[in-house]
Design a protein around this motif. Structure first.
Motif, PDB file in Angstrom:
ATOM      1  N   ILE B   3      -2.002  11.417 -16.292  1.00  8.89           N
ATOM      2  CA  ILE B   3      -1.469  10.756 -15.104  1.00  8.89           C
ATOM      3  C   ILE B   3      -0.487  11.684 -14.384  1.00  8.89           C
ATOM      4  O   ILE B   3       0.420  12.244 -14.997  1.00  8.89           O
ATOM      5  N   LYS B   4      -0.701  11.838 -13.087  1.00 13.62           N
ATOM      6  CA  LYS B   4       0.236  12.654 -12.291  1.00 13.62           C
ATOM      7  C   LYS B   4       1.080  11.800 -11.364  1.00 13.62           C
ATOM      8  O   LYS B   4       2.233  12.137 -11.087  1.00 13.62           O
ATOM      9  N   VAL B   5       0.462  10.738 -10.837  1.00 13.40           N
ATOM     10  CA  VAL B   5       1.166   9.915  -9.845  1.00 13.40           C
ATOM     11  C   VAL B   5       1.286   8.471 -10.346  1.00 13.40           C
ATOM     12  O   VAL B   5       0.289   7.870 -10.749  1.00 13.40           O
ATOM     13  N   ILE B   6       2.500   7.957 -10.320  1.00 21.05           N
ATOM     14  CA  ILE B   6       2.723   6.536 -10.635  1.00 21.05           C
ATOM     15  C   ILE B   6       3.128   5.836  -9.347  1.00 21.05           C
ATOM     16  O   ILE B   6       4.124   6.198  -8.722  1.00 21.05           O
ATOM     17  N   ILE B 118       6.459   9.908  -8.251  1.00 24.55           N
ATOM     18  CA  ILE B 118       6.618   8.463  -8.129  1.00 24.55           C
ATOM     19  C   ILE B 118       6.460   8.064  -6.667  1.00 24.55           C
ATOM     20  O   ILE B 118       7.083   8.640  -5.774  1.00 24.55           O
ATOM     21  N   VAL B 119       5.596   7.080  -6.445  1.00 23.96           N
ATOM     22  CA  VAL B 119       5.240   6.682  -5.087  1.00 23.96           C
ATOM     23  C   VAL B 119       5.460   5.177  -4.938  1.00 23.96           C
ATOM     24  O   VAL B 119       5.373   4.431  -5.920  1.00 23.96           O
ATOM     25  N   LEU B 120       5.792   4.759  -3.734  1.00 25.00           N
ATOM     26  CA  LEU B 120       5.921   3.339  -3.430  1.00 25.00           C
ATOM     27  C   LEU B 120       4.803   2.956  -2.453  1.00 25.00           C
ATOM     28  O   LEU B 120       4.614   3.628  -1.440  1.00 25.00           O
ATOM     29  N   ALA B 121       4.071   1.903  -2.766  1.00 28.95           N
ATOM     30  CA  ALA B 121       3.008   1.454  -1.849  1.00 28.95           C
ATOM     31  C   ALA B 121       3.178  -0.034  -1.631  1.00 28.95           C
ATOM     32  O   ALA B 121       2.933  -0.838  -2.537  1.00 28.95           O
ATOM     33  N   PHE B 142      11.608   8.100  -4.870  1.00 29.95           N
ATOM     34  CA  PHE B 142      10.215   8.155  -4.433  1.00 29.95           C
ATOM     35  C   PHE B 142       9.865   9.460  -3.721  1.00 29.95           C
ATOM     36  O   PHE B 142      10.515   9.860  -2.767  1.00 29.95           O
ATOM     37  N   HIS B 143       8.817  10.068  -4.222  1.00 25.60           N
ATOM     38  CA  HIS B 143       8.253  11.274  -3.632  1.00 25.60           C
ATOM     39  C   HIS B 143       7.579  10.921  -2.303  1.00 25.60           C
ATOM     40  O   HIS B 143       7.567  11.701  -1.367  1.00 25.60           O
ATOM     41  N   HIS B 144       7.010   9.742  -2.247  1.00 21.88           N
ATOM     42  CA  HIS B 144       6.289   9.333  -1.040  1.00 21.88           C
ATOM     43  C   HIS B 144       6.362   7.815  -0.908  1.00 21.88           C
ATOM     44  O   HIS B 144       6.312   7.099  -1.907  1.00 21.88           O
ATOM     45  N   ILE B 145       6.480   7.356   0.327  1.00 26.93           N
ATOM     46  CA  ILE B 145       6.539   5.917   0.583  1.00 26.93           C
ATOM     47  C   ILE B 145       5.434   5.546   1.552  1.00 26.93           C
ATOM     48  O   ILE B 145       5.332   6.130   2.633  1.00 26.93           O
ATOM     49  N   GLU B 146       4.608   4.610   1.133  1.00 24.56           N
ATOM     50  CA  GLU B 146       3.487   4.206   1.983  1.00 24.56           C
ATOM     51  C   GLU B 146       3.628   2.720   2.308  1.00 24.56           C
ATOM     52  O   GLU B 146       3.568   1.881   1.412  1.00 24.56           O
ATOM     53  N   ILE B 147       3.844   2.417   3.576  1.00 24.09           N
ATOM     54  CA  ILE B 147       3.879   1.014   3.989  1.00 24.09           C
ATOM     55  C   ILE B 147       2.549   0.721   4.665  1.00 24.09           C
ATOM     56  O   ILE B 147       2.178   1.372   5.637  1.00 24.09           O
ATOM     57  N   MET B 148       1.798  -0.192   4.081  1.00 29.81           N
ATOM     58  CA  MET B 148       0.409  -0.406   4.475  1.00 29.81           C
ATOM     59  C   MET B 148       0.243  -1.770   5.142  1.00 29.81           C
ATOM     60  O   MET B 148       0.924  -2.716   4.794  1.00 29.81           O
ATOM     61  N   SER B 149      -0.680  -1.861   6.080  1.00 33.51           N
ATOM     62  CA  SER B 149      -0.935  -3.171   6.675  1.00 33.51           C
ATOM     63  C   SER B 149      -1.881  -3.978   5.777  1.00 33.51           C
ATOM     64  O   SER B 149      -1.898  -5.194   5.809  1.00 33.51           O
ATOM     65  N   GLU B 150      -2.659  -3.291   4.967  1.00 31.51           N
ATOM     66  CA  GLU B 150      -3.540  -3.941   4.001  1.00 31.51           C
ATOM     67  C   GLU B 150      -3.642  -3.064   2.758  1.00 31.51           C
ATOM     68  O   GLU B 150      -3.392  -1.865   2.824  1.00 31.51           O
ATOM     69  N   LYS B 151      -4.022  -3.667   1.636  1.00 35.67           N
ATOM     70  CA  LYS B 151      -4.248  -2.886   0.416  1.00 35.67           C
ATOM     71  C   LYS B 151      -5.698  -3.040  -0.031  1.00 35.67           C
ATOM     72  O   LYS B 151      -5.995  -3.628  -1.054  1.00 35.67           O
ATOM     73  N   ARG B 152      -6.593  -2.523   0.800  1.00 41.87           N
ATOM     74  CA  ARG B 152      -8.008  -2.527   0.457  1.00 41.87           C
ATOM     75  C   ARG B 152      -8.348  -1.220  -0.266  1.00 41.87           C
ATOM     76  O   ARG B 152      -7.586  -0.248  -0.167  1.00 41.87           O
ATOM     77  N   PRO B 153      -9.504  -1.151  -0.926  1.00 38.11           N
ATOM     78  CA  PRO B 153      -9.887   0.114  -1.565  1.00 38.11           C
ATOM     79  C   PRO B 153      -9.796   1.291  -0.587  1.00 38.11           C
ATOM     80  O   PRO B 153      -9.295   2.366  -0.937  1.00 38.11           O
ATOM     81  N   SER B 154     -10.225   1.098   0.665  1.00 39.84           N
ATOM     82  CA  SER B 154     -10.195   2.216   1.626  1.00 39.84           C
ATOM     83  C   SER B 154      -8.763   2.670   1.909  1.00 39.84           C
ATOM     84  O   SER B 154      -8.515   3.852   2.166  1.00 39.84           O
ATOM     85  N   ASP B 155      -7.798   1.733   1.853  1.00 43.30           N
ATOM     86  CA  ASP B 155      -6.409   2.108   2.083  1.00 43.30           C
ATOM     87  C   ASP B 155      -5.883   2.950   0.915  1.00 43.30           C
ATOM     88  O   ASP B 155      -5.167   3.925   1.108  1.00 43.30           O
ATOM     89  N   ARG B 161      -6.121  10.457  -1.505  1.00 41.02           N
ATOM     90  CA  ARG B 161      -6.512  11.715  -0.860  1.00 41.02           C
ATOM     91  C   ARG B 161      -5.268  12.436  -0.338  1.00 41.02           C
ATOM     92  O   ARG B 161      -5.087  13.630  -0.528  1.00 41.02           O
ATOM     93  N   HIS B 162      -4.419  11.662   0.300  1.00 37.41           N
ATOM     94  CA  HIS B 162      -3.186  12.214   0.860  1.00 37.41           C
ATOM     95  C   HIS B 162      -2.306  12.839  -0.230  1.00 37.41           C
ATOM     96  O   HIS B 162      -1.656  13.869  -0.022  1.00 37.41           O
ATOM     97  N   LEU B 163      -2.270  12.217  -1.393  1.00 33.28           N
ATOM     98  CA  LEU B 163      -1.421  12.710  -2.489  1.00 33.28           C
ATOM     99  C   LEU B 163      -2.081  13.887  -3.212  1.00 33.28           C
ATOM    100  O   LEU B 163      -1.469  14.528  -4.065  1.00 33.28           O
ATOM    101  N   ASP B 164      -3.358  14.131  -2.860  1.00 41.42           N
ATOM    102  CA  ASP B 164      -4.092  15.265  -3.391  1.00 41.42           C
ATOM    103  C   ASP B 164      -4.213  15.219  -4.920  1.00 41.42           C
ATOM    104  O   ASP B 164      -3.963  16.223  -5.606  1.00 41.42           O
TER     105      ASP B 164
END
Lengths: 230, 230
Positions: B3-6, B118-121, B142-155, B161-164
């Protein structure tokens, strides 16, 4: 240093936005004309919006709540309840409006595509901005999309760091001197102002900007030509 | 693959959220008790919220607008206008609430810090989520913070992908099977469910999940121990 990243503002840079708010304000004021002259209702609405900005942020939902609050205040809670429904309808119509691209936008994005990383940086409501982007058909041109709650220098600094470029390799294009131009110049980036015929009072800047990394052009096509020469 | 990203969900995973909505619903229903029994007002409110979801998205401002619309509907526009003001007050109080961290959260973030990215989604309103994060004092973890309008598989696919990283290097922790667990498992990621005592009806999943990359634990500290062993 050559430009690597071109970042576009969205509202009133890529597509029409502010005129829809002006239109909504007119409709709102006409609902209240039994209570107050239109220009006063609009003034009160603006005051309420600014007061609520820290709580609601930018976007149509906050605008709807501010319209409702303003109506209650200016009528001393004497308006009919049906007026609330009419106000909500004004907001819902705004949320469902089709997207009107400004002239030249798609051609410019197409021509820059491949030569630069193209980014979108827009302020406002998350879902609403995503929906406009989708409706615009422009989504695929953008390497990265940043929807921000504010456009302060610190917000741009985060974006530039995230894109892993130097400020001098970054150019921002937008219609708001306050949100798109000044904070980017402050950080050492380039900024091109493309004025739009209507600007929200809150976004207005009343001094002249003179800066070696600042330019102003009439439309987005001229902005693209300028960037090619940078 | 290690595991690299939590990635952590925020509402009801790091801090209390849903109980504030339940509390607000109770207050809202009590405003309408001259017109309708409380459980019916709450049912109507839920119906309106779901109907409006495509337009307003998640978050308190949309909830406020849905409360106002529900009040107008269930009273057949016969409620006093002062009720609108009371509804708005309920929403504003929610927006101004302090953040209540759940037990163990800060210790867990501290202990994982440095060993993992460590990421926040989180889903919801941009400004409101940013404000909660700021009030929480957790921002720096947090290394990265993602505020999403939806949490679908595509999101999530976009985020990964963004976190590589590869999906197998990604683990999501959250309280919602629907939003935090199922879409991540679908993509090939790991997911750990930390149930919270209250879940919004809209987020409920009524089947049992059995999956080799899925686990369920009682609290965030146990989740961290599990990840260390992965």
């Amino acid at each position: 240093m050559a430009i690597k990243v071109i970042t576009f503002d969205a509202d009133d840079t890529l597509w029409v936005n502010e005129p829809f708010f002006r239109e909504a304000e007119e409709k709102f004021a006409s609902l209240l004309e039994d209570f107050l002259p239109a220009h006063q209702s609009i003034k009160e609405l603006y005051r309420t919006e600014i007061e609520n900005l820290h709580l609601y942020g930018y976007g149509i939902k906050g605008f709807m709540l501010s319209m409702i609050e303003t109506a209650m205040n200016v009528t001393d809670q004497k308006m009919p309840i049906s007026l609330v429904e009419k106000v909500i309808r004004i907001g819902r119509e705004m949320l469902e409006k089709p997207v009107e691209l400004l002239p030249g936008v798609e051609d410019v994005l197409k021509s820059l595509n491949g030569d630069y990383r193209i980014v979108l940086a827009t302020k406002g409501d998350l879902l609403d901005q995503e929906r406009k982007l989708k409706k615009s058909g422009l989504e695929d041109y953008f390497h990265h999309i940043e929807i921000m709650s504010e456009k302060r220098p610190s917000d741009y600094a985060k974006l530039i760091r995230h894109l892993d470029v130097e400020p001098e390799e970054f150019v921002m294009l937008g219609n708001s001197l306050k949100s798109d131009i000044l904070p980017v110049l402050e950080l050492g980036g380039h900024a091109i102002h493309i004025p739009f015929h209507i600007t929200w009072v809150h976004e207005q800047v009343d001094h002249v900007i003179e800066h070696e990394r600042f330019m102003e052009v009439e439309n987005i096509s001229l902005a693209a030509e300028l960037i090619r020469k940078m």
